[in-house]
Every structure is written in structure tokens, then in C-alpha cells.
Enzyme design. Structure first.
Site, PDB file in Angstrom:
ATOM      1  N   LYS A  38       0.865  -1.188   0.000  1.00  0.00           N
ATOM      2  CA  LYS A  38       0.000   0.000   0.000  1.00  0.00           C
ATOM      3  C   LYS A  38       0.898   1.233   0.000  1.00  0.00           C
ATOM      4  CE  LYS A  38      -3.703   2.575   0.631  1.00  0.00           C
ATOM      5  NZ  LYS A  38      -3.035   3.873   0.398  1.00  0.00           N
ATOM      6  N   ARG A  43      -4.756   8.055  -4.680  1.00  0.00           N
ATOM      7  CA  ARG A  43      -5.306   7.172  -5.703  1.00  0.00           C
ATOM      8  C   ARG A  43      -5.437   7.945  -7.018  1.00  0.00           C
ATOM      9  NH1 ARG A  43      -8.686   2.511  -4.929  1.00  0.00           N
ATOM     10  NH2 ARG A  43      -8.833   1.392  -6.913  1.00  0.00           N
ATOM     11  N   ARG A  65      -9.915   9.091  -7.534  1.00  0.00           N
ATOM     12  CA  ARG A  65     -10.820   7.936  -7.542  1.00  0.00           C
ATOM     13  C   ARG A  65     -12.277   8.376  -7.609  1.00  0.00           C
ATOM     14  NH1 ARG A  65     -10.341   5.660  -1.307  1.00  0.00           N
ATOM     15  NH2 ARG A  65     -11.519   7.317  -0.313  1.00  0.00           N
ATOM     16  N   GLU A 112      -1.336   4.553  -7.809  1.00  0.00           N
ATOM     17  CA  GLU A 112      -1.088   5.498  -6.715  1.00  0.00           C
ATOM     18  C   GLU A 112      -0.146   6.562  -7.256  1.00  0.00           C
ATOM     19  OE1 GLU A 112      -2.293   5.845  -2.512  1.00  0.00           O
ATOM     20  OE2 GLU A 112      -2.837   4.470  -4.135  1.00  0.00           O
TER      21      GLU A 112
END
Length: 351
Positions: A38, A43, A65, A112
Site C-alpha cells: 500500500k 489514488r 478515484r 497510486e
């Protein structure tokens, strides 16, 4: 905070659900788990669509996102990075290109986005989101070499526009990502494109060992995926967060003022935050510069003419991240602190 951006494309990408040991064990009974690192960024849904096949005409959108543009990457009359770049048609979408990528009719990278500082070091999420939140006209373009894109998914644009799930398993998508990132590296080397660090694990013990390795190296944790699951929409099972419960998101519902007679009397020293868990906490421990910024905004709002007071209190409803030392059995937090705003294109929406 920048002006609210409109939704450009309703990408609605799959978001990992909270840690669920029973669900993870159920997957492990039949298969294994894909554990992705992660990344501590924002995002990104990078959408690339040729308007006419192989002519070099195309549209590139750097979206959150929520399907909204990042203010620092876009402004009136000026598109974001790589828009109208002739290399798309010459090297990437052309059927004669040696490094032609997948999906010549258009694709979306699920990734990302991390912004690097002037020394080339990755900014944490707080720094990246703060940079992307700023106005492009005022602060200028972000150098392309300061952009790092860590990719964990790639989906054809026709699937995105359909609004439906994309029936390719996570196990297969790993290879699609590797191919697409390889092509992007060849065509646009000034941006740092990476495939997400990933490991196949066959037990909960292996999963937590990998998670601990990432945490020990300063990372946030990992996201576990069902290899037989497909890319879906919204927050649903098939992907799970394996991250510590030392932060939680929420929305501002009030202000915390300095105590009368103390050094910070008359200043905003934090926010009352309604957490996603339903608890309300006072999230303080902000810097003096933030106290001045927040107090000035509130004072300016309070001194406006009464006819102009229809707008809500500054920061009301803004999405924020709260950090804490410990979560008690009743769900309340020990030493909650304001960490950062979560809104980028829209202060009221977590991105």
C-alpha cells in the site's frame, strides 16, 4: 482550498474493504492471496482515450478515484501532463510501434500517484495531496520528473465507460500491468512508472510477515487480493486492507478553540471530527501556522455582511484524517490528532 471540481469520468474503482480474517481464510482454502504494498500516495485513475484511431489525437485525464481532476495538474484552457503529446500516436498507439501498449482503443491505469520534492524524495500522502490541491495558475506546473506512478491495475476504457465490473482476474491483471508499465517507461521515461511491489502468499502468517516487512520499512501496510476475483466497482470484498488501526477518516462538524487565559486563546486549535466509526473526537495538535490559517479563515467568515453569511462555516464537512495512539474497547481514541485534509478536487469528498 481550491474550487470544487466536477466529475469528468465516473471511474468508481474498487476500494479495499476492511480487514476480515474469515474472508481471507476462505480465499486461502481454495487458492492463495496476492499481497500488494500500500503506497503512501493519492489514488490515481489515469484515463487515456484516442479520439481517432492511430492519428495521434487523444485525451489524457489525471483523475482522482472520484473521477475529478487534480487542481495542480489542470487549469482553465490547459490540460494535464502528457495531454496532446505526439508520442502517444507515434510510439504507443501506433500499430507499427515497437512498444505498443495494451488496449489501443484507450485504457485507464489504476494506480497510486506520489509527488517528489525538490530533492527527489517521495512526499508522504499529506505532502502529495497538499501539492495536488494547490492552484496550477498560482503555483505552476509540477515537473514531470517529480511524478511517480505506481500501477496495480489497468482496464480498457470501454469497460470503464460501461460502469460494470471488468471480468479479468487479479492474477491475470498482474501481467497486463507489467506489460503496460513497460511500454509507458519506454515512451515517457521522464515520469517514474512502477509496478506495485507484490507477493503471492499462501497463509495468514506469510501475509502478516510481508505486512510487517512493509511497515518496518516505513510503509503503510498491504492490500490483499483474491487472485480469482475480478476488478470491481466501489468498496466490496475481493480486496482487503491489512493496515494498522492508528488512523481514521472523518468529517469536520465543529471547531476547537483555545482555552480562555491560555496562550492560544481566540485561536482555532483543532476540529471536532465525526469519525467513520461514528465517534466524535477533538482532533488538535496542529502547528502554529495552521492555527493562524484556520483562525483567519473563520474570522473572515464571521465578519462578513449578514447577507453573505449563507455559506457554511469554513471547513464544515471537510474530510480529514485523524491519527491516534490507541483505540479503546468502546471505540474512542487515545490522543486523537489532526493529520491532514483528505479532499483534493473537492474538500467534502475523501480522495
Amino acid at each position: 482550498m481550491s474550487k470544487v471540481e466536477a466529475v469528468v469520468i465516473a471511474t468508481n474503482p474498487q476500494r479495499p474493504a476492511d480487514y476480515n480474517e474469515a474472508a481471507l481464510l476462505a480465499v486461502l482454502e481454495d487458492a492463495y492471496l496476492i499481497a500488494d504494498k500500500k503506497e503512501d500516495g493519492v489514488r490515481l485513475n489515469l484515463c487515456v482515450t484516442p479520439s481517432v484511431a492511430f492519428t495521434g489525437a487523444f485525451n489524457v485525464e489525471w483523475l482522482s478515484r472520484e473521477g475529478k481532476r487534480f487542481p495542480r495538474l489542470n487549469s482553465a484552457g490547459r490540460k494535464g501532463p502528457l495531454s496532446r503529446d505526439p508520442r502517444w500516436g507515434r510510439d504507443f498507439f501506433s500499430p507499427f510501434a515497437s512498444m505498443q501498449g495494451l488496449f489501443p482503443q484507450g485504457f485507464m491505469l489504476d494506480a497510486e500517484l506520489i509527488v517528489k520534492n525538490e530533492f527527489g524524495a517521495d512526499m508522504a500522502c499529506k505532502g502529495t495531496s497538499g501539492t495536488l490541491r494547490r492552484d496550477r495558475e498560482e503555483h505552476g506546473d509540477i515537473p514531470l520528473e517529480h511524478l511517480k506512478v505506481v500501477v496495480f491495475g489497468v482496464v480498457p476504457m470501454d469497460a470503464i465507460e460501461s460502469g460494470k465490473d471488468y471480468p479479468v482476474t487479479h492474477a491475470v491483471m498482474k501481467y497486463h500491468v507489467e506489460a503496460q508499465v513497460g511500454a509507458l517507461k519506454e515512451t515517457f521515461p521522464e515520469i517514474q512508472w512502477e509496478v506495485v511491489e507484490s507477493l503471492d502468499v499462501f497463509s495468514l502468517e506469510e501475509l502478516h510477515q510481508f505486512n510487517n516487512k512493509i511497515r518496518d520499512a516505513g510503509g503503510e501496510g498491504v492490500v490483499a487480493k483474491d487472485p480469482n476475483g475480478v476488478w470491481k466497482r466501489s468498496k466490496v470484498n475481493g480486496m482487503w486492507k491489512i493496515v494498522p488501526k492508528d488512523n481514521e477518516d472523518g468529517k469536520v462538524v465543529g471547531l476547537v478553540w483555545g482555552t480562555e487565559g491560555k496562550a492560544n486563546e481566540g485561536k482555532v486549535i483543532g476540529f471536532e471530527v465525526l469519525l467513520e466509526s461514528g465517534h466524535v473526537v477533538n482532533a488538535c495538535k496542529i502547528s502554529q501556522a495552521q492555527m493562524e490559517e484556520f483562525t483567519d479563515a473563520v474570522n473572515h467568515w464571521e465578519t462578513r455582511e449578514e447577507s453573505e453569511r449563507d455559506a457554511p462555516m469554513p471547513y464544515e464537512g471537510h474530510t480529514v484524517r485523524v491519527t491516534f495512539m490507541e483505540r479503546y474497547e468502546n471505540g474512542s481514541l487515545r490522543h486523537p490528532s489532526f493529520d491532514c485534509f483528505r479532499g483534493i478536487s473537492d474538500p467534502l469528498i475523501k480522495e
